[in-house]
Design a protein around this motif. Structure first.
Motif, mmCIF file in Angstrom:
data_model
loop_
_atom_site.group_PDB
_atom_site.id
_atom_site.type_symbol
_atom_site.label_atom_id
_atom_site.label_comp_id
_atom_site.label_asym_id
_atom_site.label_seq_id
_atom_site.Cartn_x
_atom_site.Cartn_y
_atom_site.Cartn_z
ATOM 1 N N GLU A 81 0.976 -1.605 0.065
ATOM 2 C CA GLU A 81 -0.351 0.121 -0.032
ATOM 3 C C GLU A 81 1.020 1.221 -0.135
ATOM 4 O O GLU A 81 0.694 1.981 -0.620
ATOM 5 C CB GLU A 81 -0.574 0.260 1.483
ATOM 6 N N ALA A 82 1.527 1.641 0.486
ATOM 7 C CA ALA A 82 2.743 2.407 0.920
ATOM 8 C C ALA A 82 3.390 2.457 -0.515
ATOM 9 O O ALA A 82 3.590 3.822 -0.913
ATOM 10 C CB ALA A 82 3.755 1.983 1.995
ATOM 11 N N MET A 83 3.551 1.833 -0.711
ATOM 12 C CA MET A 83 5.095 1.770 -2.104
ATOM 13 C C MET A 83 3.349 2.275 -2.993
ATOM 14 O O MET A 83 4.317 3.044 -4.296
ATOM 15 C CB MET A 83 5.935 0.267 -2.649
ATOM 16 N N ASP A 84 2.964 1.809 -3.274
ATOM 17 C CA ASP A 84 1.693 2.285 -4.695
ATOM 18 C C ASP A 84 1.322 3.427 -4.237
ATOM 19 O O ASP A 84 1.575 4.412 -5.441
ATOM 20 C CB ASP A 84 0.336 1.421 -4.111
ATOM 21 N N ALA A 85 1.124 3.942 -2.861
ATOM 22 C CA ALA A 85 0.644 5.176 -2.605
ATOM 23 C C ALA A 85 1.932 6.549 -3.111
ATOM 24 O O ALA A 85 2.257 7.718 -3.490
ATOM 25 C CB ALA A 85 0.440 5.924 -1.938
ATOM 26 N N GLN A 86 3.190 5.697 -2.458
ATOM 27 C CA GLN A 86 4.664 6.730 -3.098
ATOM 28 C C GLN A 86 4.468 6.633 -4.585
ATOM 29 O O GLN A 86 4.907 8.115 -5.252
ATOM 30 C CB GLN A 86 5.809 6.025 -2.691
ATOM 31 N N LEU A 87 4.197 5.444 -5.399
ATOM 32 C CA LEU A 87 4.305 5.591 -6.595
ATOM 33 C C LEU A 87 3.268 6.600 -7.325
ATOM 34 O O LEU A 87 3.687 7.481 -8.563
ATOM 35 C CB LEU A 87 3.872 4.292 -7.029
ATOM 36 N N ALA A 88 2.166 6.632 -6.994
ATOM 37 C CA ALA A 88 1.177 7.667 -7.425
ATOM 38 C C ALA A 88 1.472 9.247 -6.823
ATOM 39 O O ALA A 88 1.305 9.379 -7.344
ATOM 40 C CB ALA A 88 0.223 7.352 -6.812
ATOM 41 N N PHE A 89 1.954 8.939 -5.728
ATOM 42 C CA PHE A 89 2.726 10.806 -5.556
ATOM 43 C C PHE A 89 3.629 10.604 -6.259
ATOM 44 O O PHE A 89 3.473 12.036 -6.892
ATOM 45 C CB PHE A 89 3.177 10.280 -3.971
ATOM 46 N N PHE A 90 4.526 10.110 -6.495
ATOM 47 C CA PHE A 90 5.722 10.515 -7.931
ATOM 48 C C PHE A 90 5.252 11.333 -9.437
ATOM 49 O O PHE A 90 6.356 11.755 -9.865
ATOM 50 C CB PHE A 90 6.855 9.446 -7.306
ATOM 51 N N ARG A 91 4.292 10.246 -9.643
ATOM 52 C CA ARG A 91 3.450 10.306 -10.704
ATOM 53 C C ARG A 91 2.985 11.743 -11.145
ATOM 54 O O ARG A 91 2.196 12.188 -11.779
ATOM 55 C CB ARG A 91 2.187 9.325 -11.347
ATOM 56 N N ALA A 92 2.324 12.106 -9.886
ATOM 57 C CA ALA A 92 1.638 13.432 -9.517
ATOM 58 C C ALA A 92 2.666 14.627 -9.584
ATOM 59 O O ALA A 92 2.215 15.725 -9.795
ATOM 60 C CB ALA A 92 0.226 13.428 -8.479
#
Length: 184
Positions: A81-92
């Motif tokens: 969950e944390a890794m996915d959220a971080q990836l989404a954050f960096f995409r944005a």
């Protein structure tokens, strides 16, 4: 972390100038008799301790299922969950680093009534932030897993006791312990 913060301060003449003026005011008003270097190092230590303790608190909340979303890691699927959220954050926010990712978690704590006072403007977190590389190392430290795949640092506690935070705080910096007699 202290070395990184000291280097960031030295690389930011405006902030370093602000700190020097604050030190000068503290000397003038008899709030300190410490030299500039000693005073600066004390401020850097306070900031480093604040960053470490805040990530400890975030992890405690994550490991005990008290916080959503997840920023660092946790047991079971919480790491993903944390890794996915971080990836989404960096995409944005493609220009941001792990520092901004942790600042996002800190900002979230600042919006919650129960945790706001931990991260308000008085917190040493706001003295100076680590570089993106140092924040990445902090995240790596918390995400480490043993050979068995379990978290190396598991802060799950069914009693939700935060006593360990005081113990950690008093042992995190020998300088702070000696200077401020931090003992429980």
């Amino acid at each position: 972390l202290e070395g990184d913060l000291r280097a960031r301060l030295a690389a930011d003449p405006e902030r370093e100038g602000d700190w020097k003026r604050e030190h000068h005011r503290a000397v003038e008003n008899d709030r300190t008799d410490a030299s500039w270097v000693t005073w600066r190092d004390d401020q850097v230590t306070q900031a480093a301790v604040a960053w470490v303790l805040t990530t400890v608190f975030i992890r405690f909340c994550e490991d005990n299922g008290l916080l959503r979303p997840v920023w660092i890691t946790g047991p079971g699927s919480r790491r993903q969950e944390a890794m996915d959220a971080q990836l989404a954050f960096f995409r944005a926010h493609p220009e941001d680093t792990e520092r901004e990712w942790l600042l996002d978690a800190i900002g979230y704590l600042g919006k919650l009534g129960s945790t706001r006072s931990l991260v308000e403007s008085h917190s040493a977190l706001h003295l100076i932030a680590p570089s993106g590389d140092a924040a990445a190392k902090l995240l790596e430290f918390w995400r480490r897993r043993g050979d068995d795949g379990a978290l190396v640092h598991d802060l799950a506690d069914p009693t939700l006791s935060t006593r360990f935070l005081g113990d950690l705080y008093q042992d995190l910096s020998q300088h702070a312990k000696d200077t401020y007699a931090l003992l429980q």
